[in-house]
Design a protein around this motif. Structure first.
Motif, PDB file in Angstrom:
ATOM      1  N   SER A  65       0.874  -1.200   0.153  1.00 26.17           N
ATOM      2  CA  SER A  65       0.039  -0.082   0.142  1.00 26.17           C
ATOM      3  C   SER A  65       0.763   1.282   0.143  1.00 26.17           C
ATOM      4  CB  SER A  65      -0.949   0.121   1.159  1.00 26.17           C
ATOM      5  OG  SER A  65      -1.869  -1.078   1.206  1.00 26.17           O
ATOM      6  N   LEU A  66       1.972   1.283   0.921  1.00 23.40           N
ATOM      7  CA  LEU A  66       2.822   2.411   0.566  1.00 23.40           C
ATOM      8  C   LEU A  66       3.544   2.595  -0.636  1.00 23.40           C
ATOM      9  CD1 LEU A  66       4.594   1.789   4.171  1.00 23.40           C
ATOM     10  CD2 LEU A  66       2.894   3.652   3.621  1.00 23.40           C
ATOM     11  N   ILE A  67       3.615   1.344  -1.284  1.00 20.59           N
ATOM     12  CA  ILE A  67       4.617   1.652  -2.603  1.00 20.59           C
ATOM     13  C   ILE A  67       3.430   2.354  -3.511  1.00 20.59           C
ATOM     14  CG2 ILE A  67       5.450   0.489  -4.733  1.00 20.59           C
ATOM     15  CD1 ILE A  67       6.590  -1.311  -2.882  1.00 20.59           C
ATOM     16  N   LEU A  68       2.039   1.894  -3.329  1.00 18.12           N
ATOM     17  CA  LEU A  68       1.109   2.409  -4.083  1.00 18.12           C
ATOM     18  C   LEU A  68       0.915   3.725  -4.095  1.00 18.12           C
ATOM     19  CD1 LEU A  68      -0.761   1.369  -6.421  1.00 18.12           C
ATOM     20  CD2 LEU A  68      -2.583   0.683  -4.498  1.00 18.12           C
ATOM     21  N   ILE A  69       0.990   4.261  -2.690  1.00  9.03           N
ATOM     22  CA  ILE A  69       0.697   5.691  -2.551  1.00  9.03           C
ATOM     23  C   ILE A  69       2.048   6.499  -2.837  1.00  9.03           C
ATOM     24  CG2 ILE A  69       0.632   7.216  -0.483  1.00  9.03           C
ATOM     25  CD1 ILE A  69      -0.528   5.229   1.376  1.00  9.03           C
ATOM     26  N   LEU A  70       2.931   5.992  -2.913  1.00  8.76           N
ATOM     27  CA  LEU A  70       4.354   6.854  -3.536  1.00  8.76           C
ATOM     28  C   LEU A  70       4.350   6.985  -4.993  1.00  8.76           C
ATOM     29  CD1 LEU A  70       7.291   5.311  -1.116  1.00  8.76           C
ATOM     30  CD2 LEU A  70       6.184   7.548  -1.118  1.00  8.76           C
ATOM     31  N   VAL A  71       3.970   5.871  -5.599  1.00  7.52           N
ATOM     32  CA  VAL A  71       3.642   6.009  -6.886  1.00  7.52           C
ATOM     33  C   VAL A  71       2.869   6.956  -7.558  1.00  7.52           C
ATOM     34  CG1 VAL A  71       3.113   4.366  -9.251  1.00  7.52           C
ATOM     35  CG2 VAL A  71       4.677   3.627  -7.139  1.00  7.52           C
ATOM     36  N   GLU A  77      -1.156  11.922  -8.644  1.00  8.80           N
ATOM     37  CA  GLU A  77      -2.498  11.748  -8.243  1.00  8.80           C
ATOM     38  C   GLU A  77      -2.771  11.926  -6.852  1.00  8.80           C
ATOM     39  OE1 GLU A  77      -4.647  10.972 -10.438  1.00  8.80           O
ATOM     40  OE2 GLU A  77      -3.496  10.749 -12.272  1.00  8.80           O
ATOM     41  N   ILE A  78      -3.083  13.013  -6.340  1.00 11.65           N
ATOM     42  CA  ILE A  78      -2.887  13.284  -4.728  1.00 11.65           C
ATOM     43  C   ILE A  78      -4.262  12.830  -4.276  1.00 11.65           C
ATOM     44  CG2 ILE A  78      -3.116  15.012  -3.148  1.00 11.65           C
ATOM     45  CD1 ILE A  78      -0.328  14.679  -4.783  1.00 11.65           C
ATOM     46  N   LEU A  79      -5.482  12.621  -5.014  1.00 19.48           N
ATOM     47  CA  LEU A  79      -6.780  12.435  -4.502  1.00 19.48           C
ATOM     48  C   LEU A  79      -6.633  10.835  -4.325  1.00 19.48           C
ATOM     49  CD1 LEU A  79      -9.793  12.737  -3.587  1.00 19.48           C
ATOM     50  CD2 LEU A  79     -10.238  12.722  -6.261  1.00 19.48           C
ATOM     51  N   SER A  81      -4.056   8.953  -3.910  1.00 19.69           N
ATOM     52  CA  SER A  81      -2.868   8.665  -2.720  1.00 19.69           C
ATOM     53  C   SER A  81      -3.733   9.044  -1.431  1.00 19.69           C
ATOM     54  CB  SER A  81      -1.861   9.673  -2.910  1.00 19.69           C
ATOM     55  OG  SER A  81      -1.306   9.486  -3.996  1.00 19.69           O
ATOM     56  N   ILE A  82      -4.513  10.113  -1.320  1.00 22.13           N
ATOM     57  CA  ILE A  82      -5.064  10.198  -0.021  1.00 22.13           C
ATOM     58  C   ILE A  82      -6.112   9.290   0.250  1.00 22.13           C
ATOM     59  CG2 ILE A  82      -6.749  12.027   1.166  1.00 22.13           C
ATOM     60  CD1 ILE A  82      -5.311  14.183  -0.313  1.00 22.13           C
ATOM     61  N   ILE A  83      -6.874   8.819  -0.734  1.00 23.60           N
ATOM     62  CA  ILE A  83      -7.746   7.743  -0.545  1.00 23.60           C
ATOM     63  C   ILE A  83      -7.369   6.252   0.052  1.00 23.60           C
ATOM     64  CG2 ILE A  83      -9.796   6.070  -1.670  1.00 23.60           C
ATOM     65  CD1 ILE A  83     -10.329   8.544  -3.515  1.00 23.60           C
ATOM     66  N   ILE A  84      -6.038   6.021  -0.711  1.00 23.69           N
ATOM     67  CA  ILE A  84      -5.315   4.982  -0.474  1.00 23.69           C
ATOM     68  C   ILE A  84      -4.737   4.885   1.200  1.00 23.69           C
ATOM     69  CG2 ILE A  84      -3.427   3.066  -0.888  1.00 23.69           C
ATOM     70  CD1 ILE A  84      -3.814   4.103  -3.903  1.00 23.69           C
ATOM     71  N   PHE A  85      -4.200   6.016   1.144  1.00 17.99           N
ATOM     72  CA  PHE A  85      -3.635   6.223   2.536  1.00 17.99           C
ATOM     73  C   PHE A  85      -4.531   6.151   3.821  1.00 17.99           C
ATOM     74  CE2 PHE A  85      -2.612   9.098   6.179  1.00 17.99           C
ATOM     75  CZ  PHE A  85      -1.262   8.486   6.662  1.00 17.99           C
ATOM     76  N   ALA A  86      -5.987   6.843   3.337  1.00 20.04           N
ATOM     77  CA  ALA A  86      -6.996   6.881   4.362  1.00 20.04           C
ATOM     78  C   ALA A  86      -7.739   5.205   4.643  1.00 20.04           C
ATOM     79  CB  ALA A  86      -8.079   7.563   3.884  1.00 20.04           C
ATOM     80  N   LEU A  87      -7.613   4.618   3.719  1.00 21.31           N
ATOM     81  CA  LEU A  87      -8.024   3.138   3.716  1.00 21.31           C
ATOM     82  C   LEU A  87      -6.894   2.231   4.531  1.00 21.31           C
ATOM     83  CD1 LEU A  87      -9.283   2.178  -0.093  1.00 21.31           C
ATOM     84  CD2 LEU A  87     -10.455   2.380   2.384  1.00 21.31           C
TER      85      LEU A  87
END
Length: 357
Positions: A65-71, A77-79, A81-87
């Protein structure tokens, strides 16, 4: 346990070779400690909140999940990234909360190793650590006192205790020193025994220690509780392992495809863009959230049917159950008899009646 509840308190003192007015001597205490060991409940240390957080963060699906956020941050793609981080944050908090709750019973039991008790030894009343107690010690009981061992009462005055940890019954039970004639009775009916972990709600008394450490009734419960904790987590652990495995497979495939794409196209930007789409193909957080929501739904559904599910692992464990033995009527079924039809001279009466047990 020995049937101390079936003996008079004077016979118990005689059996344990102790004296209600003098207590044990120093020499006898040393001798008994060597024979019976320390009054300690042996158990693994409950995991602290820090340990639980570290354990959860070390999962492969968290790295995924962290790799996905960083990519996605890299591509702006901030939105997303925020959604994945919130999940990710929600899943971690939810799982840590459940794990911490599973550790709570052991944490309560561990505190029983750190209580202080009042004893009579060599004609002197003193406060000692419960770990120093031995079988035969004379213990003085008072209000708000936590019983440090299994104790047979030898005197009492308006004594009431709460023994939820042992009997599971959350109400005050009256206690007295009188011999009980009935044989093979449940723990809740042993009115002349104060079990380790019980709290004195009212009154006072005095008793003799009959069992310490793992020989106490709560000591036997600890063994079951440690096993229960492992079993309760079995399904959750299996789901986590499978999510970690899928995350690992996706990561390996993504890295391999990234290397191949980069080797052929020599364009790092398009290669990273490709792996971003591949990583978005699997969302471990969404999978775990769906599993947790389903678990809550199942628990609430059965709760409405008056069935309380301790953990989803119970359904996983039920495959290995062939037979259930119960010593209490009404533990699973209602203590009522239902009559739906009564046949009388060739006629059937359909009036339903209920007879309470």
């Amino acid at each position: 346990m020995n049937k101390f509840y079936n003996m008079t308190w004077s016979f118990v003192l005689e059996t344990l070779k102790t004296d209600q007015y003098n207590g044990l001597s120093k020499e006898e205490i040393i001798k008994r400690r060597n024979a019976f060991g320390a009054n300690i409940l042996e158990m693994n240390e409950p995991l602290s909140i820090i340990n639980l957080i570290v354990r959860k963060l070390l999962n492969v699906w968290v790295l995924y999940s962290l790799i996905l956020i960083l990519v996605n941050v890299y591509f702006g793609e901030i939105l997303i990234s925020i959604i994945i981080f919130a999940l990710l944050l929600f899943t971690l908090i939810f799982n840590i909360k459940i794990a911490y709750k599973n550790e709570k019973p052991l944490r309560k039991l561990q505190n029983l190793n750190n209580t202080i008790c009042t004893v009579l030894r060599d004609k002197v009343i003193s406060n000692i650590s419960c770990k120093e107690l031995v079988v035969g010690d004379i213990v003085i009981l008072d209000k708000n006192f936590i019983s440090p061992a299994d104790i047979r009462l030898i005197e009492s005055e308006d004594l009431k205790v709460r023994e939820t940890l042992v009997t599971g019954e959350d109400y005050s039970a009256e206690k007295y020193e009188t011999k009980i004639e009935e044989k093979n009775i449940p723990l809740s009916d042993m009115k002349n025994i104060i079990f380790k972990g019980s709290k004195i709600i009212k009154g006072s008394g005095r008793g003799v220690v009959t069992a310490i450490g793992e020989e106490t009734e709560i000591g036997k419960t600890v063994k079951v509780l440690v096993y229960d904790r492992k079993e309760k987590q079995r399904l959750d652990d299996k789901v986590t392992r499978n999510v970690n495995l899928i995350s690992f497979i996706f990561l390996v495939l993504t890295i391999v495809l990234f290397i191949l794409t980069l080797y052929k196209s020599k364009d790092i930007q398009s290669s990273i863009y490709l792996i971003n789409y591949l990583l978005l193909g699997f969302s471990p957080c969404s999978f775990l959230i769906a599993f947790n929501i389903y678990s809550i739904y199942i628990k609430n559904y059965w709760k409405k049917q008056d069935v309380y599910i301790k953990g989803m692992s119970i359904f996983y464990l039920m495959n290995g159950i062939d037979m259930i033995f119960l010593d209490k009527v009404g533990a699973i079924s209602e203590n009522n008899m239902y009559i739906k039809k009564i046949y009388k001279i060739g006629r059937a009466s359909c009036r339903e009646r209920v007879f309470a047990g």
